[in-house]
Design an enzyme around this catalytic site. Structure first.
Site, PDB file in Angstrom:
ATOM      1  CB  SER A 212      -0.885   0.152   1.205  1.00 44.02           C
ATOM      2  OG  SER A 212      -0.159  -0.234   2.421  1.00 44.02           O
TER       3      SER A 212
ATOM      4  CE  LYS B 277      -2.331   4.356   6.047  1.00 41.89           C
ATOM      5  NZ  LYS B 277      -1.987   2.973   6.530  1.00 41.89           N
TER       6      LYS B 277
END
Lengths: 213, 213
Positions: free
Chosen positions: B132, B171
């Site tokens: 991701s 992230k």
DNA sequence: CTCCTCAATGAACGCATGTTCGTGGCGACA
DNA sequence: TGTCGCCACGAACATGCGTTCATTGAGGAG
């Protein structure tokens, strides 16, 4: 240079030196090697070490205890030469050479063991200039480790050599049939389209080392 | 552990061992140290080495020539522990601990010298699971090196700990005042918004090591 | 002052370790 | 068959190198 041409015993020695060094962070003595490789005499070890030295597999510091160092491709193990800078954004001209491989190293870098496995002898490093690959976590000053390859997949980050322009650049590679798209990883920048004939992929980025400290 | 509490001579010795090792890739002998540091006797070197050993600055293999190794933060120099896996996409729960720092290392990694400079003693590595963060050149299996920090800037890649959910994720960090946006680097995925109270930044990614071989 | 710890000194001990030398087996080749 | 290069053997030699010990001097505590 080739790993062939070495006797089984020599390969065993080479391997042992490596493992020993990995584990204890200093090289083995001749007698360490003797024991580990079941060799009858230290002179046999010395004999084989001389061969390994002549063939470029190791370097020895004579008269020095543990003065053995394993080389790979004539370089200190786990190190790659930093050959220069590469602009990720605008293509930049390369002084004279056709290929990076002729460059003089401006620096030397230790690369991670265990991650890249055995670092290929033909790998080299380039320091990235500019922030145009910023979206790909390749920032100004980062280092990319490049390995010459024959084939690349779409999406690979490559060192692209534009023959007529005599320029190199760092881009993502996308083969679109008629043409090849060189895509920067920066949303504000546009891709470059080149004729396959005009493009030579010098290598593929196999590692990115980013320092933020 | 602190570098304070060491005499000038001891600091000098420590530095010399490091430099010597860097250059020759094996540790110095006691007499090498003696000469380089202008010490009158080998016993003085031994005396100081014992102190350095007790204080955790070096490790010694007794009765072994060149059996000295410089440690930083009690670890082998230039190595960081790989503490486990982190999912870059969906947040994933962490077994029991509040912080990664309590984890048992599942592996050990050598990190580049000269690029990261002196690797901080509190740095650790995590192996990334999932694709991701693919747009950020962080692929499945890549390794991120994380350093605990107090403050982060917008855009930094961080290891985010969601307190109520007891989950961690990798992230990009964006402070939007009222809330904090945790942005994956994958165009098909949506950001997560969290309350600043609920977020604890465990560390900031200071290096990405990608292997493609 | 005495006692004690820290830091350093020089010498000696003894095993560790690289080096050298004479020898011998073995296959290739003429 | 004899010679030659390759590889291995074992012993001996000369340092290399970690360790130990007896002393000494400089502070600090009592």
């Amino acid at each position: 240079m080739a790993k062939k041409g070495l006797s089984a015993r020599q390969k065993r020695i080479l391997e042992f030196i490596q493992d020993f060094y990995e584990e204890r962070s200093y090289p083995p003595t001749i007698r360490d090697i003797q024991q580990a490789c079941s060799i009858s005499s230290t002179s046999v070890v010395d004999y084989n070490l001389r061969i390994l030295e002549r063939s470029g597999h190791i370097r020895r510091d004579r008269e020095v205890s543990r003065g053995i160092e394993v080389l790979v491709g004539g370089r200190r193990r786990g190190r790659v030469p930093v050959l220069g800078y590469i602009a990720a954004g605008e293509p930049s001209p390369v002084p004279t050479q056709e290929s990076w491989s002729d460059f003089e190293a401006i620096d030397e870098l230790e690369v991670p063991q265990g991650l890249l496995g055995e670092v290929p002898a033909d790998a080299y490093a380039l320091r990235v200039k500019g922030t145009s690959m910023i979206d790909a976590l390749v920032d100004d000053g980062d280092v990319v480790i490049v390995r010459p390859v024959d084939s690349v997949k779409n999406g690979d980050m490559v060192v692209a050599w534009l023959q007529t322009e005599k320029e190199v650049t760092l881009k993502r590679f996308y083969n679109e049939g008629e043409r090849i798209r060189l895509q920067p990883a920066n949303s504000t920048m546009s891709p470059i389209y080149v004729d396959p004939e005009n493009l030579e992929v010098q290598g593929k980025v196999v590692a990115v080392l980013r320092s933020n400290l």
